[in-house]
Design a protein around this motif. Structure first.
Motif, PDB file in Angstrom:
ATOM      1  N   GLY A   1       0.822  -1.202   0.000  1.00  0.00           N
ATOM      2  CA  GLY A   1       0.000   0.000   0.000  1.00  0.00           C
ATOM      3  C   GLY A   1       0.858   1.254   0.000  1.00  0.00           C
ATOM      4  N   ASP A   2       0.284   2.355   0.486  1.00  0.00           N
ATOM      5  CA  ASP A   2       1.015   3.617   0.529  1.00  0.00           C
ATOM      6  C   ASP A   2       2.201   3.511   1.493  1.00  0.00           C
ATOM      7  OD1 ASP A   2      -0.880   4.559  -1.178  1.00  0.00           O
ATOM      8  OD2 ASP A   2      -1.831   5.937   0.238  1.00  0.00           O
ATOM      9  N   LYS A   3       3.302   4.156   1.131  1.00  0.00           N
ATOM     10  CA  LYS A   3       4.499   4.032   1.953  1.00  0.00           C
ATOM     11  C   LYS A   3       5.409   5.225   1.717  1.00  0.00           C
ATOM     12  CE  LYS A   3       6.935   1.280  -1.536  1.00  0.00           C
ATOM     13  NZ  LYS A   3       7.563  -0.015  -1.841  1.00  0.00           N
ATOM     14  N   GLN A   4       6.363   5.354   2.595  1.00  0.00           N
ATOM     15  CA  GLN A   4       7.434   6.325   2.425  1.00  0.00           C
ATOM     16  C   GLN A   4       8.755   5.631   2.729  1.00  0.00           C
ATOM     17  OE1 GLN A   4       7.003   9.571   5.186  1.00  0.00           O
ATOM     18  NE2 GLN A   4       6.518   8.244   6.921  1.00  0.00           N
ATOM     19  N   ILE A   5       9.734   5.948   1.922  1.00  0.00           N
ATOM     20  CA  ILE A   5      11.072   5.402   2.117  1.00  0.00           C
ATOM     21  C   ILE A   5      12.051   6.534   1.811  1.00  0.00           C
ATOM     22  CG2 ILE A   5      11.100   4.458  -0.248  1.00  0.00           C
ATOM     23  CD1 ILE A   5      12.786   2.119   0.901  1.00  0.00           C
ATOM     24  N   TRP A   6      13.044   6.700   2.663  1.00  0.00           N
ATOM     25  CA  TRP A   6      13.872   7.894   2.512  1.00  0.00           C
ATOM     26  C   TRP A   6      15.302   7.640   2.973  1.00  0.00           C
ATOM     27  CZ3 TRP A   6      10.542   7.265   6.632  1.00  0.00           C
ATOM     28  CH2 TRP A   6      11.072   7.426   7.915  1.00  0.00           C
ATOM     29  N   ALA A   7      16.158   8.573   2.565  1.00  0.00           N
ATOM     30  CA  ALA A   7      17.531   8.664   3.056  1.00  0.00           C
ATOM     31  C   ALA A   7      17.718  10.068   3.602  1.00  0.00           C
ATOM     32  CB  ALA A   7      18.535   8.383   1.952  1.00  0.00           C
ATOM     33  N   GLU A   8      18.456  10.169   4.686  1.00  0.00           N
ATOM     34  CA  GLU A   8      18.657  11.469   5.326  1.00  0.00           C
ATOM     35  C   GLU A   8      20.087  11.601   5.799  1.00  0.00           C
ATOM     36  OE1 GLU A   8      16.603  14.338   8.730  1.00  0.00           O
ATOM     37  OE2 GLU A   8      15.878  12.284   8.441  1.00  0.00           O
ATOM     38  N   ARG A   9      20.635  12.767   5.565  1.00  0.00           N
ATOM     39  CA  ARG A   9      21.947  13.099   6.109  1.00  0.00           C
ATOM     40  C   ARG A   9      21.778  14.359   6.933  1.00  0.00           C
ATOM     41  NH1 ARG A   9      26.059  10.093   6.899  1.00  0.00           N
ATOM     42  NH2 ARG A   9      26.093   9.369   4.731  1.00  0.00           N
ATOM     43  N   SER A  10      22.036  14.251   8.221  1.00  0.00           N
ATOM     44  CA  SER A  10      21.829  15.369   9.126  1.00  0.00           C
ATOM     45  C   SER A  10      23.116  16.150   9.316  1.00  0.00           C
ATOM     46  CB  SER A  10      21.333  14.852  10.487  1.00  0.00           C
ATOM     47  OG  SER A  10      21.343  15.885  11.442  1.00  0.00           O
ATOM     48  N   ALA A  11      22.983  17.460   9.430  1.00  0.00           N
ATOM     49  CA  ALA A  11      24.138  18.287   9.762  1.00  0.00           C
ATOM     50  C   ALA A  11      24.675  17.957  11.153  1.00  0.00           C
ATOM     51  CB  ALA A  11      23.756  19.766   9.684  1.00  0.00           C
ATOM     52  N   LEU A  12      23.889  17.231  11.945  1.00  0.00           N
ATOM     53  CA  LEU A  12      24.345  16.808  13.267  1.00  0.00           C
ATOM     54  C   LEU A  12      25.383  15.694  13.182  1.00  0.00           C
ATOM     55  CD1 LEU A  12      20.887  16.736  15.083  1.00  0.00           C
ATOM     56  CD2 LEU A  12      22.622  18.545  15.160  1.00  0.00           C
ATOM     57  N   GLY A  13      25.509  15.074  11.988  1.00  0.00           N
ATOM     58  CA  GLY A  13      26.569  14.097  11.818  1.00  0.00           C
ATOM     59  C   GLY A  13      26.137  12.706  11.436  1.00  0.00           C
ATOM     60  N   TYR A  14      24.833  12.415  11.523  1.00  0.00           N
ATOM     61  CA  TYR A  14      24.371  11.071  11.224  1.00  0.00           C
ATOM     62  C   TYR A  14      23.693  11.008   9.859  1.00  0.00           C
ATOM     63  CZ  TYR A  14      25.173   9.499  16.036  1.00  0.00           C
ATOM     64  OH  TYR A  14      25.749   9.162  17.226  1.00  0.00           O
ATOM     65  N   GLY A  15      23.777   9.824   9.264  1.00  0.00           N
ATOM     66  CA  GLY A  15      22.989   9.515   8.084  1.00  0.00           C
ATOM     67  C   GLY A  15      22.075   8.351   8.407  1.00  0.00           C
ATOM     68  N   ALA A  16      20.961   8.236   7.669  1.00  0.00           N
ATOM     69  CA  ALA A  16      20.002   7.186   7.985  1.00  0.00           C
ATOM     70  C   ALA A  16      19.224   6.789   6.741  1.00  0.00           C
ATOM     71  CB  ALA A  16      19.033   7.656   9.072  1.00  0.00           C
ATOM     72  N   LEU A  17      18.808   5.536   6.711  1.00  0.00           N
ATOM     73  CA  LEU A  17      17.778   5.052   5.804  1.00  0.00           C
ATOM     74  C   LEU A  17      16.547   4.740   6.640  1.00  0.00           C
ATOM     75  CD1 LEU A  17      19.774   2.566   3.521  1.00  0.00           C
ATOM     76  CD2 LEU A  17      18.972   4.850   2.908  1.00  0.00           C
ATOM     77  N   GLY A  18      15.378   5.169   6.153  1.00  0.00           N
ATOM     78  CA  GLY A  18      14.149   4.960   6.904  1.00  0.00           C
ATOM     79  C   GLY A  18      12.997   4.586   5.999  1.00  0.00           C
ATOM     80  N   ALA A  19      11.975   3.968   6.592  1.00  0.00           N
ATOM     81  CA  ALA A  19      10.790   3.591   5.820  1.00  0.00           C
ATOM     82  C   ALA A  19       9.646   3.302   6.770  1.00  0.00           C
ATOM     83  CB  ALA A  19      11.064   2.367   4.948  1.00  0.00           C
ATOM     84  N   GLY A  20       8.438   3.430   6.242  1.00  0.00           N
ATOM     85  CA  GLY A  20       7.244   3.095   7.005  1.00  0.00           C
ATOM     86  C   GLY A  20       6.012   3.283   6.152  1.00  0.00           C
ATOM     87  N   GLU A  21       4.897   2.765   6.643  1.00  0.00           N
ATOM     88  CA  GLU A  21       3.628   2.967   5.952  1.00  0.00           C
ATOM     89  C   GLU A  21       3.282   4.454   5.976  1.00  0.00           C
ATOM     90  OE1 GLU A  21      -1.036   1.428   6.037  1.00  0.00           O
ATOM     91  OE2 GLU A  21       0.342   0.822   7.642  1.00  0.00           O
TER      92      GLU A  21
END
Length: 685
Positions: free
Chosen positions: A215-235
């Motif tokens: 179904g509907d979803k979101q999936i993303w990549a993020e790089r924060s100026a705080l120093g961390y990077g992340a891959l995330g996802a969810g409905e």
């Protein structure tokens, strides 16, 4: 501390504090005892920079404002306008972590599994322990990625042009892909990869995520100026879509996360064995003939009978009757929902056709589109409230509300009646439009899963293909409930080469329907040589989408030879390791399948266009055992060449060399005409 290890991958959680922190996800860190794990966790606590929170910022399993994380959070929602309170750790198991909110009104349990193949699975379950409703806005899974993962690759696309790769740099901020189609969609991000700059099929470290949800979803990549990077996802939830009453729970889809230190092929090397290990898929996969591009809505028993005979004569094993068999369905503008055999076309039902199919030694399959309803149908006139309330039609159809118990029961019972009356071995299950009703996707998707589950329980020998106007619903959520995907509505081999190349990064080829179409492609109108069409359809769950009644005797003979070769190669194609060479010239691509013991392989050299130089780069054969000796020879229909003389090895018909030479140095490339392919068998001595 929690340390999961498998197949060269590690996940390390520090659960000694208020929330578990993800110390590492990636390459295996080796055997670490409790003292070493504690020393590691203590050693990687970061510095505290100026103008920041006054404690070290660490990446939580549930990142949010309470830990100082100002990126996208794991949990968002409110109770009567009051945001969800912070979480604190209350229990830790071998494969789960549990937290409660500061006021004990919410409980969050996270399951974590690292499979023997090195595939990481994560999902959350949120329970409302309070005495009032909690409205959930989002519940997401996030994993950290290192600073080296600075290049992104995901996918977009259109109808008949699915899985178009797109690449770019991961800079500060969020690269977010959101699907609001009620299905993943033709532009589905599919598999989001973050890797070292320039990573390819055979090189570079790559971290990737996929959300197993239809179904509907979101999936993303993020790089924060705080120093961390992340891959995330969810409905992706609409406001008010999930409202948890006291005692109610919400469970997320699984996040599938994969790490590779050997490029994109390394992702497939983990995903394909894992998918195969948990699937009851029947092998060998039967050769299919589907009638859509052969007869469309023109169902005539005499025509179809001759098509049955032609299909059997070339070695087809499953004959599928597509759209147009049910009451009043003479075009695509009416009758969806009236799932009764049309007596004006089939006065004796489907029995005569099925008898002819079965007598010819083939299984019978049938097309259905159970989630849809035509406004111009007996069903819609009798039950207008069963249509979801979007006013927009799409392909002149609306969406049937499967969350309505009566509508659900009607569809289930009609399909069960058909499967009980006729010896149907296979359903081509279509889904030809987006779901555009706000707030309906979550319940519609779960109702679909329940419908498929009930039918499979009642008819365990019936296989189901997921078709969503082609490849708009290919995901690991629905894969648990289906046996095949229709990869795309285009059978144009030029388009199919790239679609199949990228879809098979995630999905093993035996699940991916690839059909031989007519000389002039139905979707694009482009004409293609028979050999190119055959070589393209070989690498998957092969079939035919062509009116064989119009094929010449010589074409039928070539098709019969191709099917015989496909049947010979099936054990390799559908259990082996998929490999793809990194292309030095985008006009020429090399892909193949190598047997698990690396004793044999089949490769395709594909000319997508005109090469940049008169002598294209050599053909290199990835995945072979460097210490074994192999013989390379051409097989299948000879392609058209544009050369005065063939390379020496091809002129004599074969060459025998060590695997290391074939992988590293390769062989001089034959000069293929554009839109041609040559198949090469590679067998150990």
């Amino acid at each position: 501390m929690l340390h999961l290890r498998a197949a060269g991958v590690s996940l390390v959680l520090d659960a000694r504090g208020g929330v578990p922190c993800v110390i590492h996800w990636g390459a295996d860190l080796g055997e670490l005892d409790d003292l070493a794990l504690a020393a590691l966790a203590d050693a990687v606590v970061p510095a505290v920079p100026p103008s920041s929170v006054d404690v070290p910022l660490r990446f939580s399993l549930w990142p949010g404002l309470a830990e100082g994380w100002s990126g996208r959070p794991a949990l968002a929602g409110h109770r009567q306008g009051v945001p969800a309170p912070a979480l604190r750790l209350v229990a830790l198991g071998d494969s789960w972590v549990r937290a409660k909110s500061a006021d004990d009104s919410l409980e969050l349990t996270t399951e974590l599994e690292l499979t023997p193949e090195g595939v990481l699975r994560i999902r959350h379950r949120l329970t409302n322990l309070g005495d009032t409703d909690f409205e959930l806005s989002g519940l997401n899974m996030l994993l950290p990625i290192p600073e080296q993962a600075s290049e992104l690759l995901d996918f977009t696309g259109l109808w008949a042009h699915e899985r178009e790769p797109q690449r770019g740099s991961l800079r500060h901020g969020v690269w977010s892909r959101e699907s609001r189609h009620g299905r993943p969609g033709h532009d589905d991000a599919f598999l989001m990869m973050a890797g070292e700059p320039g990573f390819g099929f055979r090189r570079g470290r790559v971290w990737a995520t996929h959300l197993a949800w239809s179904g509907d979803k979101q999936i993303w990549a993020e790089r924060s100026a705080l120093g961390y990077g992340a891959l995330g996802a969810g409905e992706l939830l609409e406001p008010g879509e999930i409202r948890l009453g006291p005692g109610d729970s919400y469970e997320t889809p699984w996040l599938i996360a994969v790490f590779s230190d050997s490029g994109i092929d390394g992702l497939s090397d983990r995903l394909h064995p894992w998918i195969r290990s948990r699937s009851p898929l029947r092998l060998p996969r039967p050769v299919v003939l589907n009638t859509w591009e052969a007869v469309y809505f023109d169902h005539d028993f005499s025509v179809l009978g001759r098509l049955v005979d032609a299909a059997a004569s070339v070695g087809v094993e499953r004959f599928v009757l597509d759209d147009g068999w049910f009451t009043g369905r003479r075009d695509d503008k009416r009758a969806l929902g009236d799932w009764y055999v049309d007596s004006s076309v089939w006065p004796d039902g489907l029995h005569p056709l099925i008898s002819r199919v079965v007598s010819a030694g083939m299984e019978f399959g049938l097309w259905v589109e159970p989630e849809m309803i035509s406004p111009d149908s007996d069903l819609a006139r009798a039950h207008p409230s069963w249509m979801l309330d979007s006013s927009l039609t799409w392909r002149w159809q609306r969406v049937l509300d499967l969350n309505n118990p009566d509508a659900f029961a009607f569809v289930r019972d009609r399909l069960a009646a058909l499967l009980s009356e006729y010896p149907i071995a296979y359903l081509k299950w279509d889904h030809n439009r987006d779901v555009l009703t706000p707030g309906a996707t979550h319940r519609q998707t779960h109702a679909l899963y329940r419908l498929l589950s009930e039918l499979r329980a009642s008819f365990p020998n019936v296989e189901i293909e997921s078709c969503a106007s082609g490849g708009a619903r290919i995901d690991l959520g629905i894969l648990d409930l289906v046996d095949r995907f229709w990869t795309s509505d285009t059978n144009d081999p030029l388009d199919r080469q790239k679609i199949q190349r990228w879809t098979s990064v995630l999905i093993p080829p035996e699940y991916l329907g690839g059909h031989l179409g007519a000389g002039a492609a139905h979707v694009t109108g482009r004409s293609s040589a028979l050999g190119f069409r055959l070589a393209t359809a070989l690498f998957g769950s092969a079939g035919i989408e062509w009116n064989l009644n119009a094929a010449s005797p010589s074409e039928l003979a070539v098709i019969a030879e191709w099917i015989a070769e496909y049947k010979r190669l099936r054990p390799l194609l559908h259990t082996g390791v998929v490999v793809r060479a990194d292309a030095a010239d985008p006009a020429n691509e090399v892909h193949g399948v190598v047997s698990q013991d690396r004793s044999s392989a089949v490769f395709a050299l594909v000319a997508l266009g005109t090469p940049r130089s008169a002598l294209p780069p050599p053909v290199r054969f990835p995945g072979l055992d460097p210490n074994r000796v192999y013989t390379v020879r051409p097989i299948g229909t000879p392609p058209k060449m544009v050369q005065d003389a063939a390379p020496a090895w091809l002129s004599v018909g074969s060459v025998t060399l060590p695997g290391r030479v074939l992988s590293e140095l390769g062989l001089p490339s034959p000069l293929l005409a554009p839109e041609q392919a040559i198949l090469l068998s590679v067998d150990a001595s």
